[in-house]
Structure formats: C-alpha cells, structure tokens
Scaffold this active site. Structure first.
Site, PDB file in Angstrom:
ATOM      1  N   GLY A   1       0.847  -1.184   0.000  1.00  9.51           N
ATOM      2  CA  GLY A   1       0.000   0.000   0.000  1.00  9.51           C
ATOM      3  C   GLY A   1       0.883   1.234   0.000  1.00  9.51           C
TER       4      GLY A   1
ATOM      5  CG  HIS B   1       0.083   7.130   5.115  1.00 13.87           C
ATOM      6  ND1 HIS B   1       1.178   7.626   5.795  1.00 13.87           N
ATOM      7  CD2 HIS B   1       0.314   5.803   4.949  1.00 13.87           C
ATOM      8  CE1 HIS B   1       2.027   6.635   6.034  1.00 13.87           C
ATOM      9  NE2 HIS B   1       1.527   5.515   5.542  1.00 13.87           N
TER      10      HIS B   1
ATOM     11  CB  CYS C   1       4.555   2.570   7.776  1.00 16.42           C
ATOM     12  SG  CYS C   1       4.231   4.058   6.815  1.00 16.42           S
ATOM     13  CG  LEU C   2       6.249   1.003   1.842  1.00 18.93           C
ATOM     14  CD1 LEU C   2       5.617   1.243   0.481  1.00 18.93           C
ATOM     15  CD2 LEU C   2       7.412   0.041   1.729  1.00 18.93           C
TER      16      LEU C   2
ATOM     17  CG  HIS D   1      -1.192   1.981   7.140  1.00 14.90           C
ATOM     18  ND1 HIS D   1      -0.341   1.523   8.126  1.00 14.90           N
ATOM     19  CD2 HIS D   1      -0.427   2.740   6.315  1.00 14.90           C
ATOM     20  CE1 HIS D   1       0.879   2.006   7.899  1.00 14.90           C
ATOM     21  NE2 HIS D   1       0.860   2.745   6.801  1.00 14.90           N
ATOM     22  CD  GLU D   2      -1.449   2.906   2.442  1.00 18.58           C
ATOM     23  OE1 GLU D   2      -0.933   4.044   2.429  1.00 18.58           O
ATOM     24  OE2 GLU D   2      -0.808   1.885   2.726  1.00 18.58           O
TER      25      GLU D   2
ATOM     26  CD  GLN E   1       3.224   5.937   2.662  1.00 25.56           C
ATOM     27  OE1 GLN E   1       2.253   5.408   2.137  1.00 25.56           O
ATOM     28  NE2 GLN E   1       4.116   5.249   3.356  1.00 25.56           N
TER      29      GLN E   1
HETATM   30 NI    NI Z   1       2.315   3.625   5.674  1.00 26.92          NI
END
Ligand code: NI
Length: 187
Positions: free
Chosen positions: A46, A139, A93-94, A135-136, A51
């Site tokens: 995701g 963000h 998380c990236l 989660h997204e 991000q």
């Molecule tokens: Ni994330």
C-alpha cells in the site's frame, strides 16, 4: 514512469492533511502509475500520495489474497465509514522502514471514493485489505500507525523513530532503488 523516492518519518509532508482531488486528468493517472511502480519496487502492499511528497488524496493498494489473486486498485478521495469489529495485527509502513508493531484496526469498513478514471467505488472491505485501507486513509490525514500505539509502545519506539527522523535508515536500506527488503509487506 519514474520511481518516486519514499518520504521517511520526520518529513513534514507526512503530517499534512492531503487535498481533495478535483481533476481525473493525465497528471493524476501519472501519479497513480508512479505510486504503483514505487510501491512494488519497495515490496510494499500500500502507498499513499503524501508518502512520495504529493499532498493529494489518493492511495494505491496491492494486497495478495489466498490462491495467488490480488486486490490491486487506486482510491481517490477515500471516505471510510461503518467500521465494524476489531483486528489486532502486525503493521509496517514504507515511511518507517524497519519498524513493525501490532496495531488495532476495524475488522471491516465501508470504502467509498473514486478510481483514477473517476468511477465511483463503494464496497465493504475486511481483513488485511481493511487494515491497509485504514492505514492509507490515515496517511492522507497526516496520521501514522505509530500515532495509534499505546503511550508505552510509543516510548519504546521513540529512539528508532528519532533515528529515522535524523535520516538514519536501517542497514540494507537503499532509498531510491527499492529499499531492499525493509518495505516487504509494508503499507
Ligand atoms: Ni504507511
């Protein structure tokens, strides 16, 4: 389409409330293509636009299902409602490479929004896909999963988060070239 470097914890863009998207134009299509490419390069499942430094309300997911199928789609201007049940599971998380923690999320949620062509999305998602969508969506409101941890857990993570904010990335992490395995399964 270019890979876009992923912004890491401490970058102010991750704390912005992203703007609504009004035009389903070529620049949105290019952004969505880049989000997919970047997410796949970092082995994530995701990725939200902020991000990669773009404070606009769009995210992509590519969540593997049993049997080898994937839920792979983009959501523009997502709205979540009808949260039901709860699940506790590991999340990464990236934008926080190297950090994973158990996070509580709703088990299922109604997801409304649009795809990148402007077609309406209205569906109920559950399980890990529901986790990824929550989660997204967080963000896009400037919220990170670390914000959703208990004060004690946050305290445990403080040193690692501070290190990320200083630009100290985990061993083996290569920004701009896929991030190594640090992003595997992260959202
Ligand atoms: Ni994330």
């Amino acid at each position: 389409m270019p890979l876009r470097p992923i912004r890491i914890y401490g970058d102010p863009v991750l704390r912005l409330k992203a703007r609504e998207i009004r035009e389903f134009d070529d620049s949105l299509h290019a952004l969505v293509a880049d989000l997919f490419e970047t997410m796949h390069a970092y082995q994530g499942v995701g990725l939200a636009a902020n991000q990669v430094g773009v404070a606009q309300r769009v995210f992509v997911v590519d969540v593997p299902l049993e049997g080898g199928a994937h839920e792979r789609f983009a959501v523009v201007n997502p709205v979540l409602s009808e949260r039901k049940g709860k699940q506790i599971g590991e999340e990464g998380c990236l934008s926080m490479p190297g950090i994973t923690e158990d996070v509580q999320r709703a088990l299922s949620v109604r997801l409304r929004g649009f795809d990148e062509q402007g077609q309406a999305i209205d569906r109920v998602v559950e399980g890990f896909l529901a986790r990824a969508v929550q989660h997204e969506s967080d963000h896009l409101d400037g919220v990170l999963f670390s914000d959703r941890l208990s004060p004690l857990k946050k305290q445990f993570l403080r040193r690692e988060l501070d290190a990320l904010a200083r630009g100290e990335l985990p061993d083996g992490y290569h920004p701009g070239s896929g991030g190594g395995a640090a992003g595997e399964g992260a959202i």
